[in-house]
Design a protein around this motif. Structure first.
Motif, PDB file in Angstrom:
ATOM      1  N   HIS A 127     -60.147  49.727  14.756  1.00 20.95           N
ATOM      2  CA  HIS A 127     -60.166  49.548  13.308  1.00 20.95           C
ATOM      3  C   HIS A 127     -61.025  50.641  12.663  1.00 20.95           C
ATOM      4  CE1 HIS A 127     -58.058  45.756  12.826  1.00 20.95           C
ATOM      5  NE2 HIS A 127     -58.734  45.240  13.837  1.00 20.95           N
ATOM      6  N   SER A 128     -60.652  51.025  11.439  1.00 19.53           N
ATOM      7  CA  SER A 128     -61.440  52.031  10.719  1.00 19.53           C
ATOM      8  C   SER A 128     -62.335  51.404   9.655  1.00 19.53           C
ATOM      9  CB  SER A 128     -60.517  53.077  10.085  1.00 19.53           C
ATOM     10  OG  SER A 128     -59.661  52.465   9.147  1.00 19.53           O
ATOM     11  N   GLY A 129     -62.342  50.082   9.597  1.00 16.83           N
ATOM     12  CA  GLY A 129     -63.202  49.359   8.666  1.00 16.83           C
ATOM     13  C   GLY A 129     -63.821  48.167   9.364  1.00 16.83           C
ATOM     14  N   PRO A 130     -64.760  47.493   8.701  1.00 24.29           N
ATOM     15  CA  PRO A 130     -65.391  46.307   9.284  1.00 24.29           C
ATOM     16  C   PRO A 130     -64.342  45.262   9.674  1.00 24.29           C
ATOM     17  CG  PRO A 130     -66.530  46.962   7.284  1.00 24.29           C
ATOM     18  CD  PRO A 130     -65.291  47.794   7.361  1.00 24.29           C
ATOM     19  N   VAL A 131     -64.556  44.582  10.787  1.00 30.79           N
ATOM     20  CA  VAL A 131     -63.641  43.542  11.247  1.00 30.79           C
ATOM     21  C   VAL A 131     -64.152  42.200  10.730  1.00 30.79           C
ATOM     22  CG1 VAL A 131     -62.477  42.518  13.220  1.00 30.79           C
ATOM     23  CG2 VAL A 131     -63.117  44.930  13.295  1.00 30.79           C
ATOM     24  N   SER A 132     -63.321  41.523   9.953  1.00 30.37           N
ATOM     25  CA  SER A 132     -63.752  40.316   9.246  1.00 30.37           C
ATOM     26  C   SER A 132     -63.327  39.018   9.911  1.00 30.37           C
ATOM     27  CB  SER A 132     -63.212  40.349   7.817  1.00 30.37           C
ATOM     28  OG  SER A 132     -61.817  40.567   7.850  1.00 30.37           O
ATOM     29  N   SER A 133     -62.298  39.047  10.742  1.00 32.76           N
ATOM     30  CA  SER A 133     -61.804  37.813  11.357  1.00 32.76           C
ATOM     31  C   SER A 133     -61.187  38.136  12.711  1.00 32.76           C
ATOM     32  CB  SER A 133     -60.759  37.161  10.442  1.00 32.76           C
ATOM     33  OG  SER A 133     -60.341  35.917  10.949  1.00 32.76           O
ATOM     34  N   VAL A 134     -61.347  37.193  13.635  1.00 29.08           N
ATOM     35  CA  VAL A 134     -60.762  37.337  14.963  1.00 29.08           C
ATOM     36  C   VAL A 134     -60.303  35.964  15.432  1.00 29.08           C
ATOM     37  CG1 VAL A 134     -62.978  37.098  16.173  1.00 29.08           C
ATOM     38  CG2 VAL A 134     -61.107  38.334  17.262  1.00 29.08           C
ATOM     39  N   VAL A 135     -59.195  35.915  16.173  1.00 24.16           N
ATOM     40  CA  VAL A 135     -58.660  34.632  16.641  1.00 24.16           C
ATOM     41  C   VAL A 135     -57.879  34.834  17.939  1.00 24.16           C
ATOM     42  CG1 VAL A 135     -56.547  34.823  15.252  1.00 24.16           C
ATOM     43  CG2 VAL A 135     -57.390  32.563  15.926  1.00 24.16           C
ATOM     44  N   PHE A 136     -58.005  33.862  18.846  1.00 26.62           N
ATOM     45  CA  PHE A 136     -57.184  33.815  20.052  1.00 26.62           C
ATOM     46  C   PHE A 136     -55.887  33.079  19.734  1.00 26.62           C
ATOM     47  CE2 PHE A 136     -61.296  34.328  22.213  1.00 26.62           C
ATOM     48  CZ  PHE A 136     -60.964  35.182  23.260  1.00 26.62           C
ATOM     49  N   SER A 137     -54.805  33.445  20.422  1.00 25.87           N
ATOM     50  CA  SER A 137     -53.552  32.696  20.304  1.00 25.87           C
ATOM     51  C   SER A 137     -53.705  31.344  21.006  1.00 25.87           C
ATOM     52  CB  SER A 137     -52.397  33.490  20.914  1.00 25.87           C
ATOM     53  OG  SER A 137     -52.619  33.686  22.306  1.00 25.87           O
ATOM     54  N   ALA A 138     -52.739  30.465  20.831  1.00 26.13           N
ATOM     55  CA  ALA A 138     -52.795  29.105  21.376  1.00 26.13           C
ATOM     56  C   ALA A 138     -52.947  29.077  22.897  1.00 26.13           C
ATOM     57  CB  ALA A 138     -51.556  28.327  20.953  1.00 26.13           C
ATOM     58  N   ASP A 190     -59.874  47.585   6.720  1.00 24.69           N
ATOM     59  CA  ASP A 190     -58.973  48.738   6.650  1.00 24.69           C
ATOM     60  C   ASP A 190     -57.535  48.334   6.320  1.00 24.69           C
ATOM     61  OD1 ASP A 190     -57.979  47.714   9.058  1.00 24.69           O
ATOM     62  OD2 ASP A 190     -58.711  49.370  10.282  1.00 24.69           O
ATOM     63  N   LYS A 191     -57.339  47.043   5.984  1.00 32.56           N
ATOM     64  CA  LYS A 191     -56.039  46.480   5.617  1.00 32.56           C
ATOM     65  C   LYS A 191     -55.049  46.506   6.775  1.00 32.56           C
ATOM     66  CE  LYS A 191     -56.567  47.628   0.751  1.00 32.56           C
ATOM     67  NZ  LYS A 191     -56.012  48.377  -0.383  1.00 32.56           N
ATOM     68  N   THR A 192     -55.563  46.244   7.966  1.00 36.44           N
ATOM     69  CA  THR A 192     -54.703  46.093   9.135  1.00 36.44           C
ATOM     70  C   THR A 192     -55.098  44.842   9.905  1.00 36.44           C
ATOM     71  OG1 THR A 192     -56.079  47.352  10.697  1.00 36.44           O
ATOM     72  CG2 THR A 192     -54.428  48.602   9.429  1.00 36.44           C
ATOM     73  N   VAL A 193     -54.123  44.347  10.662  1.00 39.39           N
ATOM     74  CA  VAL A 193     -54.362  43.316  11.662  1.00 39.39           C
ATOM     75  C   VAL A 193     -53.909  43.918  12.979  1.00 39.39           C
ATOM     76  CG1 VAL A 193     -53.708  41.022  12.491  1.00 39.39           C
ATOM     77  CG2 VAL A 193     -54.013  41.418  10.029  1.00 39.39           C
ATOM     78  N   LYS A 194     -54.772  43.877  13.965  1.00 39.89           N
ATOM     79  CA  LYS A 194     -54.423  44.413  15.273  1.00 39.89           C
ATOM     80  C   LYS A 194     -54.228  43.254  16.241  1.00 39.89           C
ATOM     81  CE  LYS A 194     -56.414  48.991  14.826  1.00 39.89           C
ATOM     82  NZ  LYS A 194     -55.156  49.705  14.822  1.00 39.89           N
ATOM     83  N   ILE A 195     -53.207  43.393  17.079  1.00 39.13           N
ATOM     84  CA  ILE A 195     -52.919  42.415  18.124  1.00 39.13           C
ATOM     85  C   ILE A 195     -53.295  43.049  19.457  1.00 39.13           C
ATOM     86  CG2 ILE A 195     -51.179  40.911  19.170  1.00 39.13           C
ATOM     87  CD1 ILE A 195     -51.615  40.383  16.158  1.00 39.13           C
ATOM     88  N   TRP A 196     -54.051  42.314  20.263  1.00 38.78           N
ATOM     89  CA  TRP A 196     -54.578  42.809  21.535  1.00 38.78           C
ATOM     90  C   TRP A 196     -54.171  41.878  22.671  1.00 38.78           C
ATOM     91  CZ3 TRP A 196     -57.743  47.099  20.566  1.00 38.78           C
ATOM     92  CH2 TRP A 196     -58.256  47.230  19.267  1.00 38.78           C
ATOM     93  N   ASP A 197     -54.030  42.406  23.862  1.00 40.16           N
ATOM     94  CA  ASP A 197     -53.911  41.577  25.054  1.00 40.16           C
ATOM     95  C   ASP A 197     -55.316  41.054  25.351  1.00 40.16           C
ATOM     96  OD1 ASP A 197     -54.266  41.313  28.126  1.00 40.16           O
ATOM     97  OD2 ASP A 197     -52.106  41.150  27.784  1.00 40.16           O
ATOM     98  N   ALA A 198     -55.504  39.757  25.344  1.00 45.54           N
ATOM     99  CA  ALA A 198     -56.848  39.188  25.463  1.00 45.54           C
ATOM    100  C   ALA A 198     -57.462  39.391  26.845  1.00 45.54           C
ATOM    101  CB  ALA A 198     -56.823  37.698  25.128  1.00 45.54           C
ATOM    102  N   SER A 199     -56.654  39.536  27.875  1.00 44.60           N
ATOM    103  CA  SER A 199     -57.191  39.724  29.231  1.00 44.60           C
ATOM    104  C   SER A 199     -57.616  41.161  29.496  1.00 44.60           C
ATOM    105  CB  SER A 199     -56.159  39.303  30.272  1.00 44.60           C
ATOM    106  OG  SER A 199     -55.931  37.921  30.180  1.00 44.60           O
ATOM    107  N   SER A 200     -56.755  42.096  29.128  1.00 43.94           N
ATOM    108  CA  SER A 200     -57.034  43.497  29.432  1.00 43.94           C
ATOM    109  C   SER A 200     -57.752  44.226  28.303  1.00 43.94           C
ATOM    110  CB  SER A 200     -55.729  44.239  29.737  1.00 43.94           C
ATOM    111  OG  SER A 200     -54.941  44.351  28.563  1.00 43.94           O
ATOM    112  N   GLY A 201     -57.630  43.708  27.072  1.00 44.99           N
ATOM    113  CA  GLY A 201     -58.178  44.393  25.903  1.00 44.99           C
ATOM    114  C   GLY A 201     -57.269  45.492  25.385  1.00 44.99           C
ATOM    115  N   MET A 202     -56.075  45.607  25.964  1.00 45.10           N
ATOM    116  CA  MET A 202     -55.139  46.650  25.552  1.00 45.10           C
ATOM    117  C   MET A 202     -54.598  46.355  24.152  1.00 45.10           C
ATOM    118  SD  MET A 202     -51.938  48.201  27.666  1.00 45.10           S
ATOM    119  CE  MET A 202     -50.608  47.144  27.191  1.00 45.10           C
ATOM    120  N   TRP A 203     -54.596  47.388  23.306  1.00 45.64           N
ATOM    121  CA  TRP A 203     -54.031  47.286  21.966  1.00 45.64           C
ATOM    122  C   TRP A 203     -52.521  47.190  22.101  1.00 45.64           C
ATOM    123  CZ3 TRP A 203     -50.897  51.282  19.994  1.00 45.64           C
ATOM    124  CH2 TRP A 203     -50.460  51.083  18.684  1.00 45.64           C
TER     125      TRP A 203
END
Length: 110
Positions: A46-57, A68-81
């Motif tokens: 992210h290029s701006g402060p991260v305001s919220s984070v959540v795990f999937s079900a 930065d007006k983006t939402v990034k989706i990550w693999d929670a195990s590997s951390g891969m974007w």
């Protein structure tokens, strides 16, 4: 737990409570072992402060929303974007639906 270089805005447990994720003004998300408190990985992109984070079900994905007006989706195990979603404004409260297929965002009330 120490590790972020700025204020933390959001903290969430994984569904099985084995991990924590934290979102910070320092533009990162950190994933922690909930028992030991050890930082498992730092997610950067992210290029701006991260305001919220959540795990999937099922805790397989992690979503982070940023000023930065983006939402990034990550693999929670590997951390891969995996994906970046561009949104029209900064989001401060995101969540996955119960299936983990949809991402909910806060609704602004007039």
């Amino acid at each position: 737990m120490e590790g972020h270089s700025g204020p933390v805005y959001s903290v969430v447990f994984s569904v099985d409570s084995s991990r924590l994720a934290s979102a910070s003004h320092d533009k990162t998300v950190k994933v922690w072992d909930a028992i030991s408190g050890q930082c498992l990985r730092t997610l950067e992109g992210h290029s701006g402060p991260v305001s919220s984070v959540v795990f999937s079900a099922n805790s397989s994905r992690l979503a982070s929303a940023s000023g930065d007006k983006t939402v990034k989706i990550w693999d929670a195990s590997s951390g891969m974007w995996l994906e970046t979603l561009k949104v029209s404004r900064a989001l401060y409260d995101i969540s996955f639906d119960h299936t983990g297929s949809f991402l909910n965002t806060e609704e602004v009330k007039a």
